[in-house]
Design an enzyme around this catalytic site. Structure first.
Site, PDB file in Angstrom:
ATOM      1  N   HIS A   1      22.737  31.947  33.182  1.00 52.84           N
ATOM      2  CA  HIS A   1      24.013  32.007  33.451  1.00 52.84           C
ATOM      3  C   HIS A   1      24.803  31.622  32.237  1.00 52.84           C
ATOM      4  O   HIS A   1      26.020  31.251  32.257  1.00 52.84           O
ATOM      5  CB  HIS A   1      24.566  31.392  34.832  1.00 52.84           C
TER       6      HIS A   1
ATOM      7  N   ASP B   1      20.180  27.221  38.300  1.00 51.11           N
ATOM      8  CA  ASP B   1      19.967  28.488  39.321  1.00 51.11           C
ATOM      9  C   ASP B   1      19.606  29.623  38.497  1.00 51.11           C
ATOM     10  O   ASP B   1      20.085  29.890  37.466  1.00 51.11           O
ATOM     11  CB  ASP B   1      21.106  28.450  40.462  1.00 51.11           C
ATOM     12  N   GLU B   2      18.934  30.418  39.208  1.00 49.28           N
ATOM     13  CA  GLU B   2      18.553  31.856  38.979  1.00 49.28           C
ATOM     14  C   GLU B   2      18.283  32.148  37.438  1.00 49.28           C
ATOM     15  O   GLU B   2      18.684  32.949  36.752  1.00 49.28           O
ATOM     16  CB  GLU B   2      19.857  32.848  39.287  1.00 49.28           C
ATOM     17  N   ALA B   3      17.391  31.180  36.776  1.00 44.06           N
ATOM     18  CA  ALA B   3      17.089  31.428  35.369  1.00 44.06           C
ATOM     19  C   ALA B   3      15.937  32.190  35.338  1.00 44.06           C
ATOM     20  O   ALA B   3      14.888  31.733  34.896  1.00 44.06           O
ATOM     21  CB  ALA B   3      16.662  29.870  35.027  1.00 44.06           C
ATOM     22  N   HIS B   4      15.982  33.544  35.649  1.00 39.66           N
ATOM     23  CA  HIS B   4      15.036  34.390  36.013  1.00 39.66           C
ATOM     24  C   HIS B   4      14.516  34.875  34.330  1.00 39.66           C
ATOM     25  O   HIS B   4      13.455  35.366  34.382  1.00 39.66           O
ATOM     26  CB  HIS B   4      15.355  35.778  36.528  1.00 39.66           C
TER      27      HIS B   4
END
Length: 529
Positions: free
Chosen positions: A271, A334-337
Site C-alpha cells: 500500500h 496488510d495485503e503485502a502481496h
C-alpha cells in the site's frame, strides 16, 4: 451536526469531569413521553436503577464543576450543547452549592473512564474518578434529554432528565473507529465532525489511515515530495490533499478534547505506491511508478533490501511520533502481496524496533502475526467469519503468546460494506452487512483459541474508495457505528438484539437534530415521521 462545538465539548468534558451530577425526584409517569427512560441510551450502561422524580433544567440551573481545569472544560462543553436549544444561561461555576448539574471527581472505584449519574428532583450529579469519565457521563446525559437539545436554535422543551442512578464503566479500553483519508481526502473540519459523532457513543480511539497507494496525507519535512507530489491525487483522479503538521496537531488536540486518542497509520511495506511514486530510490529498480487513482490492492512494496528504505521509515516514524501524544503507531502490514514472506518478516523485524525507539507501541493489521510481533504490540484482526482456520490459528497463537488483539472483522464492522445489494455507496467483497449482523456478535469469544484477556477491544474501519463527502461517511456509519461502540463498552450480558434495536430506533430523532443522514434499515423499528 454542529461542527467543532468547542464550548459544547468543554461543557461536556466539564460535565463529565464533575461526573457527580445528582438529580432527585419521583419517577415520571410512564405515559409522559417527554422523559426518556433512564436506560434508553447507547452504549447500554452496566447498571440502571430508575426511580424518583425527574430533574428539570430551567433558567435557574447552574453547572457546578470540580475545582479542576479539565472538569471545567467538560462543564463548558456541556453548557455549549445545552445553551442554544434551551435558551438558558447555564453558568459554569466551581462554587459550592446544591442542585443543578454537578460534575464531581474522586470516585476511584469507577476507573479511568467510568462514571456515576444520579438524577432526582433537585439536580443531576455526574461523578467520576477521571475527567474522561465525566465526559462519558455527559454523553449519557445528552441522550437522556430530548433530541431537540442538539439543535442550534431555541426549542420549547421541557428539558427533563429521568430520576434514578446509572453506574457505568467500559468492557474494553480500546473502542475505535478508523477513517481512511488516503483513498479520498477529508478536510480537518470533516474529521472534526466525525470526531464529534464518535464522542457521542463513547468511542475513544480515532485511527487515521494516512497513507496508501492513492495518496500520502501527512507532511514529513525530511521527505517533502511525499506531499508535494504523492498527495496530489486520490481515487478517481481528484485533487487529493494532505495535512500540514499544524493541521494534524489541531486534529489531535480536538480529538483529545473529546477524549479520543489519535492512532496514525503509515501502511507498509505494501500500500505504498504514493511513496514509491514520490521517490524513485524507494523502488528496487530505482524507477518511480506513476501515481495511482484506481482501487486495486497488493501491487506495491517498499524495497526491503535497500538501506534507504529504513532511513525513510525512521524519518517518517520519528516525525510522526513527535506530533502524536498517543501510545500507538499503526504500521499497517496488510495485503503485502508483492512482498515475499521472508522479506515481510525481515521488514517487520527492522521496523518494529524503530517504533519503540521513538517511544510508541506497534499496532498492525493481523498479518503482523505472520512475523514476530514486538512485545506490547497489538494486532488488528480484519478477517471474516469464514477466514481460513489456519490464519485464525496464527492470530490465536500470537494472542496466547501475549499479543493483544483489536477486533475488526470485515463482514461485521467494516462500515464501508454495503447494507444491501441496493446500497448506492460502499463495497461488497466481505458480503452485505445489515445492522443486525454488525451488532450481533461477541468480541470476547469471536476467534477460536483466543484468551478473553487478549482481546483489547474493537474498531469499526471506514474505507473511502466510494466515499467523497461527510454525508457519505455518515450514511455508511449510521446506524451501524453505535452498535460497534456498544460492543466495545457494554457488558456482554446486555447484548440483545431485540432490546438494542428499540434503543437504536430512539436515536433517530437525535441524528435528525444533528443533521446526520442515516440508512433506515427495515430491521429497526424507526419512529414514524
Amino acid at each position: 451536526m454542529r461542527q467543532h462545538r468547542t464550548p459544547r465539548l468543554l461543557s461536556t468534558l466539564l460535565l463529565v469531569a464533575a461526573a457527580s451530577i445528582s438529580v432527585v425526584g419521583a419517577a415520571p409517569p410512564a405515559a409522559d413521553r417527554t422523559v426518556t427512560p433512564l436506560g434508553q441510551v447507547i452504549p447500554a450502561p452496566v447498571s440502571v436503577q430508575p426511580g424518583g422524580a425527574a430533574y428539570r433544567i430551567t433558567g435557574d440551573t447552574r453547572i457546578r464543576v470540580a475545582d479542576s481545569a479539565e472538569a471545567r472544560k467538560v462543564g463548558e462543553y456541556l453548557a455549549d450543547i445545552l445553551r442554544p436549544s434551551t435558551g438558558h444561561r447555564l453558568p459554569v461555576t466551581s462554587s459550592h452549592g446544591q442542585g443543578g448539574i454537578q460534575l464531581r471527581l474522586g470516585a476511584r472505584e469507577l476507573g479511568a473512564e467510568g462514571y456515576r449519574l444520579a438524577s432526582g428532583r433537585s439536580g443531576v450529579t455526574i461523578t467520576a474518578a477521571q475527567p474522561a469519565g465525566l465526559f462519558h457521563g455527559v454523553q449519557t446525559l445528552r441522550q437522556l434529554l430530548p433530541a431537540a437539545v442538539e439543535k442550534d436554535s431555541r426549542q420549547p422543551g421541557p428539558w427533563l432528565v429521568a430520576g434514578g442512578t446509572i453506574e457505568d464503566s467500559p468492557r474494553y479500553g480500546y473502542r475505535g473507529a478508523m477513517l481512511d483519508v488516503s483513498r479520498h481526502f477529508f478536510t480537518v473540519d470533516q474529521v472534526k465532525r466525525y470526531i464529534d459523532e464518535l464522542a457521542l457513543y463513547k468511542v475513544n480511539k480515532l485511527h487515521l489511515h494516512l497513507s496508501d497507494d492513492q495518496g500520502w496525507r501527512i507532511a514529513i519535512d525530511s521527505w517533502p515530495r511525499l506531499t508535494s507530489y504523492g498527495a496530489s491525487t486520490q481515487v478517481g483522479g481528484g485533487p487529493g490533499g494532505y495535512y500540514t503538521k499544524s493541521q494534524y496537531k489541531d486534529i489531535v488536540r480536538y480529538a483529545a478534547s473529546r477524549y479520543l486518542e489519535v492512532v496514525p497509520e503509515i501502511d507498509m511495506p505494501g500500500h505504498t505506491n504514493a511513496a514509491l511514486a514520490s521517490y524513485a530510490d524507494l523502488n528496487c529498480d530505482g524507477v518511480a511508478p506513476p501515481l495511482y487513482t484506481g482501487t486495486e490492492v497488493g501491487f506495491s512494496s517498499l524495497c526491503v533490501a535497500k538501506d534507504v528504505t529504513y532511513d525513510f521509515v525512521d524519518d517518517v516514524i520519528r516525525e510522526l511520533a513527535a506530533i502524536t501524544p498517543g501510545r500507538y503507531l499503526h504500521i499497517g502490514g496488510d495485503e503485502a502481496h508483492s512482498t515475499s514472506h521472508a522479506d515481510y518478516v525481515a521488514f517487520m523485524d527492522r521496523v518494529q524496533p524503530i517504533v519503540a525507539k521513538y517511544g510508541k507501541k506497534v499496532l498492525g493489521w493481523h498479518q503482523l502475526t505472520g512475523a514476530t510481533p514486538a512485545p506490547g504490540a497489538l494486532a488488528q484482526y480484519w478477517g471474516l467469519d469464514g477466514t481460513d482456520a489456519a490464519e485464525k490459528e496464527q492470530v490465536a497463537q500470537a494472542a496466547r503468546n501475549g499479543t493483544g488483539l483489536v477486533l475488526s472483522p470485515a463482514d461485521r464492522v467494516y462500515l464501508d460494506m454495503k447494507y444491501t445489494a441496493d446500497t448506492p455507496l460502499g463495497q461488497d467483497w466481505a458480503g452485505l452487512v445489515e445492522v443486525r449482523r454488525s451488532y450481533d456478535w461477541d468480541p470476547g469469544n469471536y476467534l477460536p483459541g483466543v484468551p478473553g484477556s487478549a482481546v483489547r477491544g474493537v474498531e469499526a474501519p471506514l474505507w473511502t474508495e466510494t466515499l467523497v463527502k461527510s454525508a457519505d461517511i455518515e450514511y455508511m456509519a449510521f446506524p451501524r457505528l453505535p452498535g460497534v461502540a456498544e460492543l466495545g463498552w457494554s457488558p456482554a450480558s446486555t447484548h440483545d438484539w431485540d432490546t438494542y434495536k428499540v434503543r437504536l430506533a430512539a436515536q433517530a430523532p437525535r441524528w435528525d437534530a444533528l443533521g446526520i443522514g442515516y440508512y433506515r434499515s427495515p430491521q429497526v423499528p424507526w419512529p414514524s415521521a
